[in-house]
Design a protein around this motif. Structure first.
Motif, mmCIF file in Angstrom:
data_model
loop_
_atom_site.group_PDB
_atom_site.id
_atom_site.type_symbol
_atom_site.label_atom_id
_atom_site.label_comp_id
_atom_site.label_asym_id
_atom_site.label_seq_id
_atom_site.Cartn_x
_atom_site.Cartn_y
_atom_site.Cartn_z
ATOM 1 N N LEU A 256 -69.936 14.710 18.982
ATOM 2 C CA LEU A 256 -71.087 15.520 18.558
ATOM 3 C C LEU A 256 -71.290 16.766 19.404
ATOM 4 O O LEU A 256 -71.710 17.808 18.886
ATOM 5 N N THR A 257 -71.021 16.678 20.679
ATOM 6 C CA THR A 257 -71.359 17.791 21.580
ATOM 7 C C THR A 257 -70.294 18.874 21.617
ATOM 8 O O THR A 257 -70.554 19.967 22.114
ATOM 9 N N TYR A 258 -69.114 18.578 21.094
ATOM 10 C CA TYR A 258 -68.070 19.602 21.083
ATOM 11 C C TYR A 258 -68.415 20.669 20.055
ATOM 12 O O TYR A 258 -68.635 20.392 18.875
ATOM 13 N N ASN A 259 -68.469 21.900 20.520
ATOM 14 C CA ASN A 259 -68.767 23.048 19.654
ATOM 15 C C ASN A 259 -67.938 24.221 20.174
ATOM 16 O O ASN A 259 -68.197 24.735 21.262
ATOM 17 N N PRO A 260 -66.908 24.657 19.435
ATOM 18 C CA PRO A 260 -66.013 25.699 19.955
ATOM 19 C C PRO A 260 -66.710 27.016 20.251
ATOM 20 O O PRO A 260 -66.298 27.742 21.159
ATOM 21 N N VAL A 261 -67.777 27.324 19.521
ATOM 22 C CA VAL A 261 -68.509 28.570 19.774
ATOM 23 C C VAL A 261 -69.243 28.476 21.108
ATOM 24 O O VAL A 261 -69.193 29.396 21.941
ATOM 25 N N MET A 262 -69.931 27.366 21.328
ATOM 26 C CA MET A 262 -70.641 27.171 22.589
ATOM 27 C C MET A 262 -69.662 27.064 23.757
ATOM 28 O O MET A 262 -69.895 27.633 24.842
ATOM 29 N N LEU A 263 -68.555 26.362 23.539
ATOM 30 C CA LEU A 263 -67.555 26.212 24.602
ATOM 31 C C LEU A 263 -66.987 27.563 25.009
ATOM 32 O O LEU A 263 -66.824 27.845 26.209
ATOM 33 N N GLU A 264 -66.704 28.415 24.043
ATOM 34 C CA GLU A 264 -66.181 29.744 24.359
ATOM 35 C C GLU A 264 -67.186 30.535 25.191
ATOM 36 O O GLU A 264 -66.820 31.183 26.185
ATOM 37 N N ALA A 265 -68.458 30.482 24.805
ATOM 38 C CA ALA A 265 -69.493 31.228 25.536
ATOM 39 C C ALA A 265 -69.608 30.733 26.973
ATOM 40 O O ALA A 265 -69.749 31.527 27.909
ATOM 41 N N ARG A 266 -69.527 29.424 27.168
ATOM 42 C CA ARG A 266 -69.638 28.879 28.528
ATOM 43 C C ARG A 266 -68.384 29.177 29.358
ATOM 44 O O ARG A 266 -68.472 29.468 30.549
ATOM 45 N N ALA B 14 -79.273 16.706 24.272
ATOM 46 C CA ALA B 14 -78.852 18.097 24.088
ATOM 47 C C ALA B 14 -80.043 19.043 24.195
ATOM 48 O O ALA B 14 -79.925 20.149 24.740
ATOM 49 N N THR B 15 -81.195 18.605 23.713
ATOM 50 C CA THR B 15 -82.411 19.423 23.819
ATOM 51 C C THR B 15 -82.796 19.616 25.287
ATOM 52 O O THR B 15 -83.174 20.718 25.712
ATOM 53 N N GLU B 16 -82.679 18.541 26.087
ATOM 54 C CA GLU B 16 -82.949 18.646 27.525
ATOM 55 C C GLU B 16 -81.958 19.592 28.195
ATOM 56 O O GLU B 16 -82.334 20.384 29.068
ATOM 57 N N GLN B 17 -80.701 19.491 27.795
ATOM 58 C CA GLN B 17 -79.686 20.374 28.358
ATOM 59 C C GLN B 17 -79.980 21.840 28.029
ATOM 60 O O GLN B 17 -79.791 22.726 28.872
ATOM 61 N N ASN B 18 -80.433 22.106 26.829
ATOM 62 C CA ASN B 18 -80.780 23.476 26.450
ATOM 63 C C ASN B 18 -81.866 24.036 27.354
ATOM 64 O O ASN B 18 -81.868 25.226 27.686
ATOM 65 N N HIS B 19 -82.786 23.175 27.762
ATOM 66 C CA HIS B 19 -83.849 23.628 28.672
ATOM 67 C C HIS B 19 -83.262 24.011 30.028
ATOM 68 O O HIS B 19 -83.664 25.021 30.630
ATOM 69 N N LEU B 20 -82.270 23.236 30.490
ATOM 70 C CA LEU B 20 -81.629 23.549 31.774
ATOM 71 C C LEU B 20 -80.850 24.856 31.708
ATOM 72 O O LEU B 20 -80.667 25.527 32.723
ATOM 73 N N TRP B 21 -80.398 25.208 30.515
ATOM 74 C CA TRP B 21 -79.603 26.428 30.315
ATOM 75 C C TRP B 21 -80.450 27.563 29.736
ATOM 76 O O TRP B 21 -79.915 28.528 29.187
ATOM 77 N N LYS B 22 -81.746 27.454 29.891
ATOM 78 C CA LYS B 22 -82.651 28.407 29.211
ATOM 79 C C LYS B 22 -82.455 29.851 29.653
ATOM 80 O O LYS B 22 -82.788 30.781 28.912
ATOM 81 N N GLU C 130 -75.797 31.568 22.882
ATOM 82 C CA GLU C 130 -74.522 30.978 22.463
ATOM 83 C C GLU C 130 -74.084 29.830 23.362
ATOM 84 O O GLU C 130 -73.255 29.006 22.964
ATOM 85 N N THR C 131 -74.622 29.755 24.581
ATOM 86 C CA THR C 131 -74.247 28.681 25.499
ATOM 87 C C THR C 131 -75.082 27.426 25.277
ATOM 88 O O THR C 131 -74.844 26.412 25.937
ATOM 89 N N HIS C 132 -76.022 27.470 24.356
ATOM 90 C CA HIS C 132 -76.902 26.325 24.094
ATOM 91 C C HIS C 132 -76.322 25.468 22.979
ATOM 92 O O HIS C 132 -75.546 25.929 22.132
ATOM 93 N N PHE C 133 -76.731 24.208 22.942
ATOM 94 C CA PHE C 133 -76.370 23.337 21.839
ATOM 95 C C PHE C 133 -77.078 23.803 20.568
ATOM 96 O O PHE C 133 -78.286 24.057 20.579
ATOM 97 N N ASN C 134 -76.323 23.914 19.504
ATOM 98 C CA ASN C 134 -76.878 24.245 18.195
ATOM 99 C C ASN C 134 -77.216 22.934 17.508
ATOM 100 O O ASN C 134 -76.336 22.208 17.041
ATOM 101 N N LEU C 135 -78.490 22.587 17.438
ATOM 102 C CA LEU C 135 -78.907 21.284 16.937
ATOM 103 C C LEU C 135 -78.600 21.111 15.452
ATOM 104 O O LEU C 135 -78.310 19.997 14.997
#
Length: 867
Positions: A261-271, A366-374, A379-384
């Motif tokens: 679920l957490t793998y997202n190539p767009v987010m991975l590229e941004a990070r 993932a929502t908690e992680q998005n807060h840590l990456w606020k 693009e580096t956030h999880f797209n829910l």
């Protein structure tokens, strides 16, 4: 000075710290620095050296980024360190406070009882610390260095939270990093071969997790594979006990879903861009062994073009390949009745069908992680929304094995009703007609309708962050509606028609009940509406008639070959075909202990591939038709069929890729082949023999070694000799007889010499030239030993005639308007000699030897020649 990457560190900003660290095979030291936000950070600095070059340091940081997408803080965060010249000098791994590494066997345990319980954990401690989090990650990162010091536990009393951590990534994806770091001395290349798929994710790993093979250091190893006695796990017994723990396997399934679920190539590229910037790959800075290993084994990832491209682009492709493997093996995982610990393991479909609780928990994380990456780009956030769509796709695809089974049963029933042998039928293919079997036509409509409805739903094979999700949701609604309509339209008609045949009637009712059951299960809106604390009771699938499918059945072999070459024809398969051929060549080369082995075909194949890669018009493919199916068919059409032949080795190398491809196709089920491979009873020679016939006979192929092309070649040759004057023909035959004539002292050859017989043919005025040639070629073989040597009259005469034909065609280019003569002009002698070694050579000769009256005009290329 601006650093090459946002999340990188200046070496000048690092200050030494005097903190104790566990022993390490690589010199490390603790440091601290103030980051861009003004926060004081602490970490472990690892300087570059011969075994830790810049490419490996960058690779390790990229793996850290990838791991944190699924693990968050449970994976150590690594960053690149640059000097004042903006060159990489090392990496820093952020310090994990109160990290307690696992204890090695024989080491002194910590004095503190609480730390000792973490360093030498029991089964209960492992489970309470969710050890599956780091074990699943370690398996997926294919690391060869999971010794006790690279795992650790922590008990956070303030939050009453028990945690597990994973550190050190420089030997992850070892089939790549071994060429960057260097091989394990005395072990790699001696006790194991370094192959691209050496740590592939296999079904029996999921059955028996955490028991897996091939890693030098792993918690369940009795001893490290390289014999290192100082890196044994003190807690090995506890890790072994996980095999028979139902709670652990539940945790494992949940963690696998998190990775999916957490793998997202767009987010991975941004990070990755945050941590690596646009640093070039620059793999050619490695030594010659490293460069050669990467380019030969992974030509799509490591080549002249990618060498100058950003490093993160190569990592994105690598991670996508790993994700594709994870998806196939996990989503379609069938479970097992009893693993090595006697525990029944549920299929992934059964796990996921019990409700969306694991998905909802992952979404909350993932929502908690998005807060840590606020403070980072969006693009580096999880797209829910992307995760919701991905969950729908995973849930849907977990039912694919069931759909494939239903299609298989419907096909078996259809063929039984039709009174024919069983075989799969594609959508839109001509139905069997002409039988007055009640219900057959309706059953065919039911089967084709079911396949079409499923393909329309499963045809939405990928989702993207930009989509709203309505596409796949609407496809689910359409699936349910259309399947319900299909059942109502046909089930009673078919059952009524089959009432006079009890067995057909019973089989159809069982299959139809299973289709109705599938319709009831595949309701997305109902499934996703369950609350996190609700569990959907699992109800076993309705029983179906048993089907005996064997891997060595001719129909299964034919289906496999169809799928193999369909797969090979796809442009995206070319890199995999090339990689498979190169891997086979490595195995084909004789060992140092067998210096007398005569294996040279690899050079012929490599030269052919080199021409293909350059996109030149090759002799085998004069029209420039470079599709993978014809390339592979051309290679498999000639030479050996033995188990150690290059052909068979290539077929075996490509087998996993083809089976993976078939898993996503509703029409094909090759579970029997997978089981045969696992039991090590699969006969690759049987499949290679069938492949040889297939690639030479099937009309889909256009390479020069098809039966059609070979027959065309001989049509040209036999007609050409009839065209030339008698004295010219005699001259050619006499030219071949010269070297063939035995020396006077070779008494034995006097009894086997064919010259007197050939002279009689030449002196007979009633025989046409083609008749004489057929009489010569139909006996004697290619040479005395059965191979191709200059001692053979047939080979000598064949070469002389071929050379004369090519000269004649060059002098009379209009002859190339004829397809058969055009073929003669385009191939070279080495390729023509493959025809001489063919099974058709003497069969065609016998045909011409018995054909006294021949049509003068050359026949068109056709496979309809009869022998």
């Amino acid at each position: 000075m601006t650093l090459p990457a946002t999340r990188a560190i200046r070496f000048a900003d690092l200050e030494p710290l005097d903190l104790a660290l566990p022993p390490s095979g690589h010199p490390v030291k603790t440091v601290q620095w103030v980051d861009a936000s003004g926060q004081l950070r602490q970490g472990v600095y690892k300087a570059l050296d011969h075994h830790y070059p810049p490419i490996l340091a960058t690779f390790s940081v990229a793996v850290s980024v990838w791991l944190q997408m699924a693990l968050g803080e449970y994976a150590a965060e690594d960053r690149l360190v640059f000097d004042e010249k903006q060159e990489i000098v090392g990496t820093v791994s952020l310090l994990i406070v109160d990290f307690v590494p696992l204890l090695t066997f024989g080491a002194d345990p910590p004095v503190d009882p609480e730390r000792n319980a973490l360093a030498n954990p029991s089964l209960e401690t492992l489970l309470s610390h969710q050890i599956a989090i780091i074990l699943v990650a370690a398996m997926l990162m294919k690391c060869d260095d999971r010794h006790p010091g690279n795992f650790g536990l922590r008990y956070d009393k303030t939050r009453n939270k028990r945690e597990s951590f994973i550190i050190d990534n420089d030997m992850s994806f070892y089939s790549y990093t071994c060429y960057m770091k260097g091989f394990r001395s005395g072990y790699d290349g001696v006790f194991r071969s370094i192959m691209p798929k050496m740590m592939a994710l296999l079904k029996h790993y999921l059955d028996n997790f955490p028991l897996i093979d091939g890693r030098v250091h792993w918690p369940t190893n009795l001893i490290p594979l390289n014999g290192n006695p100082f890196k044994l796990y003190a807690s090995r017994h506890a890790f072994l006990a996980l095999v028979e723990s139902a709670e652990f396997h539940k945790q494992t399934a949940e963690r696998l879903l998190v990775h999916l679920l957490t793998y997202n190539p767009v987010m991975l590229e941004a990070r990755l861009k945050l941590y690596l910037g646009k640093l070039p790959l620059d793999f050619k800075a490695l030594d010659a062994v490293g460069v050669a290993g990467l380019t030969e084994n992974y030509p799509a990832l490591f080549n002249d073009e990618t060498n100058k491209a950003p490093f993160y682009q190569m990592m994105l492709r690598l991670f996508q390949q790993e994700y594709d493997e994870l998806y196939r093996e996990v989503v379609y995982y069938s479970g097992c009745e009893a693993n090595s610990g006697g525990l029944m393991i549920s299929s992934f479909n059964q796990f996921i069908a019990k409700g969306p609780a694991a998905y909802i928990n992952t979404l909350a994380w993932a929502t908690e992680q998005n807060h840590l990456w606020k403070d980072t780009p969006q693009e580096t956030h999880f797209n829910l929304n992307f995760m919701l769509q991905k969950m729908h796709q995973i849930w849907r695809d977990s039912y694919r094995p069931r759909v494939k089974l239903l299609v298989l049963h419907l096909n078996v029933l259809k063929q039984a009703v039709a009174g024919t042998s069983w075989q799969l039928v594609d959508i839109g293919s001509e139905a069997i007609r002409g039988q007055d079997v009640p219900g057959l036509a309706v059953l065919e409509k039911y089967l084709h309708g079911f396949i079409q409805i499923c393909q329309d739903y499963w045809g939405i094979s990928s989702v993207f962050p930009s989509l709203t999700g309505h596409m796949i949701e609407q496809a689910n609604l359409d699936f349910c509606r259309h399947l319900e309509k299909l059942i109502k339209q046909y089930d009673r008609k078919i059952a009524s028609n089959f009432q006079s045949h009890a067995e057909w009637h019973k089989s159809f009712l069982m299959i139809n009940d299973a289709v109705k059951d599938l319709h009831g299960r595949l309701n997305w809106s109902s499934y996703i509406s369950y609350a996190p604390n609700e569990e959907i009771p699992w109800v076993a699938y309705p029983a179906l008639p048993s089907i005996a499918r064997s891997w060595d059945d001719s129909h299964v072999i034919q289906e496999y070959l169809t799928v193999l070459f369909d797969w090979a024809a796809r442009p995206c398969s070319m890199p995999l075909i090339m990689q498979g051929i190169r891997s086979a060549i490595k195995q084909y080369k004789p060992s140092y202990f067998n210096p007398l082995a005569n294996r040279t075909r690899d050079q012929e194949v490599l030269a052919y591939l080199e021409r293909i890669l350059k996109r030149e018009q090759t002799e085998e493919d004069p029209q420039g038709n470079h599709d993978g199916a014809n390339i592979l068919a051309s290679i498999l059409s000639t030479n050996g069929l033995e188990s150690n032949s290059l052909n068979t080795l290539i077929l075996v190398e490509l087998l996993p890729e083809v089976l993976n491809s078939a898993k996503s196709q509703i029409e094909y089920d090759f579970q029997c082949i997978e089981e045969a491979l696992h039991k090590k009873i699969f006969d690759s020679v049987l499949y290679m023999g069938a492949a040889r016939s297939y690639v030479r006979q099937d009309e889909r192929f256009t390479h020069i070694y098809t039966y059609r092309k070979e027959v065309s070649f001989y049509h040209a040759m036999y007609h050409w000799v009839d065209e030339i004057p008698r004295d010219k023909f005699h001259e050619l035959v006499n030219q071949a007889l010269g070297p063939y004539r035995p020396y006077s002292f070779n008494v034995f050859r006097l009894f086997t010499c064919r010259e007197p017989t050939v002279r009689k043919y030449l002196e007979d005025p009633s025989l046409r030239h083609s008749h004489v040639l057929g009489l010569i070629f139909m006996t004697g073989g290619c040479n005395e030993s059965g191979g191709l040597s200059a001692a053979s009259l047939n080979r000598g005469l064949f070469e002389i005639i071929f050379d004369a034909m090519q000269i004649d065609i060059r002098e009379h280019p209009d002859k190339k308007r004829n397809e058969s003569f055009a073929l003669v002009a385009e191939i070279d002698k080495l390729q023509a000699l493959k025809y001489l070694a063919s099974d058709l050579f003497q069969r065609i000769a016998k045909k011409w030897a018995g054909q006294l009256i021949l049509p003068y005009q050359i026949e068109p290329m056709a496979a309809s020649i009869s022998f």
